[in-house]
Design an enzyme around this catalytic site. Structure first.
Site, short mmCIF file in Angstrom:
data_model
loop_
_atom_site.label_atom_id
_atom_site.label_comp_id
_atom_site.label_asym_id
_atom_site.label_seq_id
_atom_site.Cartn_x
_atom_site.Cartn_y
_atom_site.Cartn_z
NE ARG A 1 -2.20 7.90 -2.68
CZ ARG A 1 -2.96 6.98 -2.11
NH1 ARG A 1 -2.50 6.31 -1.06
NH2 ARG A 1 -4.16 6.71 -2.57
CG ASP B 1 -2.07 0.99 1.08
OD1 ASP B 1 -2.22 1.63 0.03
OD2 ASP B 1 -2.80 1.17 2.08
CG ASP C 1 0.01 5.71 3.81
OD1 ASP C 1 0.78 6.18 2.94
OD2 ASP C 1 -0.90 4.91 3.57
#
Length: 342
Positions: free
Chosen positions: A232, A176, A180
């Site tokens: 991102r 993933d 994060d």
């Protein structure tokens, strides 16, 4: 301003392997593979173990980020030992030696330094989650570790974790996100990391519906190498201010930075090379954010989108922006593992 300083890195010859300041602060002895000589200014910056940016701010009961300094120094070589020490109460300096195979996420609780030894420390197959809903992951430092093939996130800063410093790591090939930051976490610095061989690099903000992140997620990204990753870098929701400076963006297929859901992002002094969409205001189904960009270099790259005004990070901490023309050389020489000059 809180005694914070920022010193420019020099090219690679001066950036040999390591001893960490956090170890010195915890009473650890020098490692055998520490370099014989490092320029004094560089050694002072790295060996002080002091982050630049939001992890340095005096807030929420923490005057900066010190990790496990003052606690026992332990060396781990297995997943079981890493899980044990990362979850213990109190400060610990945890040295990761060699390659550790995980089967999932390990929870890291407050007051920990997790530091790779030499140039071969690796966490693979899983990742580190800073904090749970009942055990906060505040005041944590992660440095000099290679993260590969995570089954979920490589590093997840979550559940209101604050005062976190992620520095000089190498992150690739996860499932993933590589790094994060979400769920009301705050006062984080992400510095001198290399991201590569992956799509979703660095998410900031859990989802479009998680409005509890408003007023939180204050993060500094500086001197990171986004090396061919797709997107991102970061993708931001709600946060303000987010400070993105002196990073090197190379061949990012989808975009560089995206500000969404009324986030406020300052993008300055970065070098974008072969990035068709260096900055987005709004992305996919997320509403627009705000972006101020200044003093960036765009080589064979598109036009950045900007909108609105953003709170200046300098109201929180002092910092120095390197000449963006020097960023490719400086960042490729200094980002990643084995590059801490002490």
């Amino acid at each position: 301003m809180n005694g914070i300083f920022h010193l420019r890195r020099r090219p690679a010859a001066a950036l040999a392997t390591l001893l960490f300041a956090a170890l010195a602060g915890a009473g650890g002895a020098a490692l055998a593979d520490a370099p014989a000589a490092v320029p004094a200014a560089l050694a002072a910056a790295d060996c002080a173990g002091t982050p630049v940016g939001f992890a340095s701010v005096n807030a929420l009961g923490h005057n900066g980020t010190t990790g496990g300094a003052g606690g026992p120094v332990v060396t781990v070589t297995t997943a079981a030992a890493l899980k044990d020490y990362a979850g213990r109460p109190g400060p610990y300096v945890i040295q990761v030696s060699g390659r550790i195979q995980l089967g999932g996420m390990i929870t890291v609780v407050a007051n920990k330094s997790i530091l790779g030894v030499g140039t071969t420390a690796e966490i693979t197959g899983g990742g580190l989650q800073l904090g749970s809903t009942t055990r906060p992951g505040n005041n944590v430092i992660i440095r000099n570790i290679r993260f590969t093939n995570a089954s979920d996130d490589s590093i997840s800063v979550t559940n209101k974790a604050h005062h976190v410093w992620i520095d000089h790591n190498d992150l690739s090939d996860g499932y993933d996100g590589l790094l994060d930051i979400k769920r009301e976490s705050d006062f984080v610095t992400v510095s001198w990391n290399r991201f590569h061989n992956h799509s979703k690099s660095a998410l900031l903000g859990h989802s479009d519906n998680y409005t509890a992140d408003i007023g939180k997620l204050r993060v500094t990204y500086h001197h990171n190498y986004f090396d061919g990753t797709d997107q991102r870098h970061p993708r931001v929701r709600f946060a303000e201010p987010v400070h993105v400076f002196n990073n090197y963006y190379r061949a990012n297929a989808l975009y560089g930075v995206a500000s969404t859901e009324n986030a406020g992002v300052l993008v300055e002094g970065n070098y974008f090379q072969d990035v068709a969409h260096p900055i987005y205001v709004g992305y996919d189904k997320s509403g627009p954010g705000r972006v101020v960009e200044r003093n960036n270099i765009y080589v064979n790259s598109g036009t950045p989108q900007t909108a609105g005004t953003v709170v200046e990070p300098g109201t929180y901490y002092s910092y120095t922006v390197d000449d963006p023309a020097t960023v490719p050389a400086t960042v490729t020489a200094g980002a990643g593992v084995g590059k801490i000059g002490c």
